[in-house]
Design a protein around this motif. Structure first.
Motif, PDB file in Angstrom:
ATOM      1  N   GLU A  30     -10.619   1.481  -5.518  1.00 44.52           N
ATOM      2  CA  GLU A  30      -9.173   1.380  -5.256  1.00 44.52           C
ATOM      3  C   GLU A  30      -8.469   1.016  -6.567  1.00 44.52           C
ATOM      4  O   GLU A  30      -7.866  -0.042  -6.713  1.00 44.52           O
ATOM      5  N   GLU A  78      -7.968  -3.528  -6.578  1.00 49.08           N
ATOM      6  CA  GLU A  78      -9.437  -3.485  -6.617  1.00 49.08           C
ATOM      7  C   GLU A  78     -10.091  -4.680  -5.930  1.00 49.08           C
ATOM      8  O   GLU A  78     -11.315  -4.836  -6.009  1.00 49.08           O
ATOM      9  N   ASP A  85     -10.752   6.000  -9.315  1.00 49.61           N
ATOM     10  CA  ASP A  85     -10.563   6.477  -7.945  1.00 49.61           C
ATOM     11  C   ASP A  85     -10.895   7.968  -7.884  1.00 49.61           C
ATOM     12  O   ASP A  85     -10.131   8.796  -8.397  1.00 49.61           O
ATOM     13  N   GLY A 104      -3.993  -0.232  -8.733  1.00 46.79           N
ATOM     14  CA  GLY A 104      -4.802  -0.689  -7.617  1.00 46.79           C
ATOM     15  C   GLY A 104      -5.343  -2.085  -7.849  1.00 46.79           C
ATOM     16  O   GLY A 104      -5.855  -2.395  -8.927  1.00 46.79           O
ATOM     17  N   TYR A 108      -3.723   2.280  -0.996  1.00 48.51           N
ATOM     18  CA  TYR A 108      -4.297   0.944  -0.908  1.00 48.51           C
ATOM     19  C   TYR A 108      -3.401  -0.019  -1.681  1.00 48.51           C
ATOM     20  O   TYR A 108      -2.460   0.412  -2.387  1.00 48.51           O
ATOM     21  N   SER A 112       0.818  -1.216   0.000  1.00 48.44           N
ATOM     22  CA  SER A 112       0.000   0.000   0.000  1.00 48.44           C
ATOM     23  C   SER A 112       0.852   1.266   0.000  1.00 48.44           C
ATOM     24  O   SER A 112       0.333   2.360  -0.205  1.00 48.44           O
ATOM     25  N   PRO A 136      -1.902   6.594  -4.500  1.00 48.45           N
ATOM     26  CA  PRO A 136      -2.807   5.595  -3.935  1.00 48.45           C
ATOM     27  C   PRO A 136      -2.432   5.288  -2.496  1.00 48.45           C
ATOM     28  O   PRO A 136      -1.262   5.372  -2.111  1.00 48.45           O
TER      29      PRO A 136
END
Length: 270
Positions: free
Chosen positions: A157, A151, A186, A149, A235, A125, A233
């Motif tokens: 995400e 997802e 996102d 991401g 995540y 992350s 991001p």
């Protein structure tokens, strides 16, 4: 005195901060080909079929070649001409017919054709990744590296850090690249891509660095920062390393880019 892994160390603004003192959690020089504990050698197979998604590769003395070969099928028939060989550090999809899956990068209604079980081989992350490679100079090709991401927790995400996209025709001294952040689905991110020149011949082995911490993204080439973005991001993301042939068949085959080493940390600093 402990180092804060979320705080960048003191360094000149135009230099990439030094790597964390701890050993990387991901380190591959491709001595034994593709380590399938680390890599899935296919490009987003959930949106297509296993045969069309499969990477063409060859182990060589200084790493691993991603290849486009003359008999390689297009990734999807409706996207032709588009052939790709890719390594990625995980996979996720919903059931067949679902719109859920990693990297919904097209706006034409991608639906799952091949269910792909969730595999989180390397999905940090935040962190730091260094990629050493030699980009393709073959006609119609593009060499690229992305963090996308996963997802697997939520379809929002979905952001992307585009570490680099290097068109073969732009390779030289200097080399022109595209780099930045893409929001995709996102709403917390905005797409902010830049075209830049880097003072390297990307056909020779050189190293890219990306550092992200959920607040900021830094991208560098050969130890020099090429961009800083006030977003990233926050995540899990997969790493994707790609060789594309975008313009249809032409020139000599196989077409190739060479991966020499990939190192990754799950902390950005420290």
């Amino acid at each position: 005195m402990r180092t804060d892994p979320m705080r960048p160390p003191e360094a000149p603004r135009d230099e990439v901060p030094p790597p964390p003192r701890r050993l990387p959690v991901f380190d591959d020089e491709f001595h034994d080909g593709i380590d399938e504990r680390r890599w899935i050698p296919a490009y987003l197979s959930h949106w297509t079929t296993a045969r069309r998604a499969a990477a063409r590769t060859l182990s060589v003395a200084d790493g691993l070649e991603l290849r486009i070969e003359s008999d390689q099928p297009d990734w999807r028939a409706e996207d032709a001409p588009l052939r790709v060989s890719n390594l990625q550090t995980g996979a996720f999809s919903g059931p067949v017919g679902s719109p859920r899956g990693t990297h919904r990068h097209r706006g034409d209604g991608l639906l799952v054709r091949t269910h792909t079980p969730t595999r989180l081989l390397f999905a940090p992350s935040r962190g730091r990744i260094e990629i050493t490679l030699s980009a393709s100079t073959d006609p119609g090709c593009m060499t690229a590296a992305w963090l996308v991401g996963t997802e697997h927790r939520a379809p929002t995400e979905a952001g992307e850090i585009c570490i680099f996209e290097i068109d073969a025709a732009a390779v030289g001294m200097p080399t022109t690249v595209r780099t930045g952040v893409k929001s995709h689905h996102d709403p917390r991110l905005i797409t902010e891509m830049r075209g830049i020149e880097v003072p390297v011949d990307a056909a020779a082995a050189h190293t890219w660095t990306v550092i992200w911490d959920g607040r900021e993204t830094l991208i560098g080439c050969e130890g020099r920062l090429v961009g800083r973005w006030a977003q990233s991001p926050s995540y899990p993301v997969f790493l994707m390393l790609d060789l594309f042939e975008l313009g249809g068949s032409g020139g000599a085959y196989p077409k190739r880019a060479t991966l020499h080493r990939v190192r990754g940390w799950d902390v950005p600093y420290g």
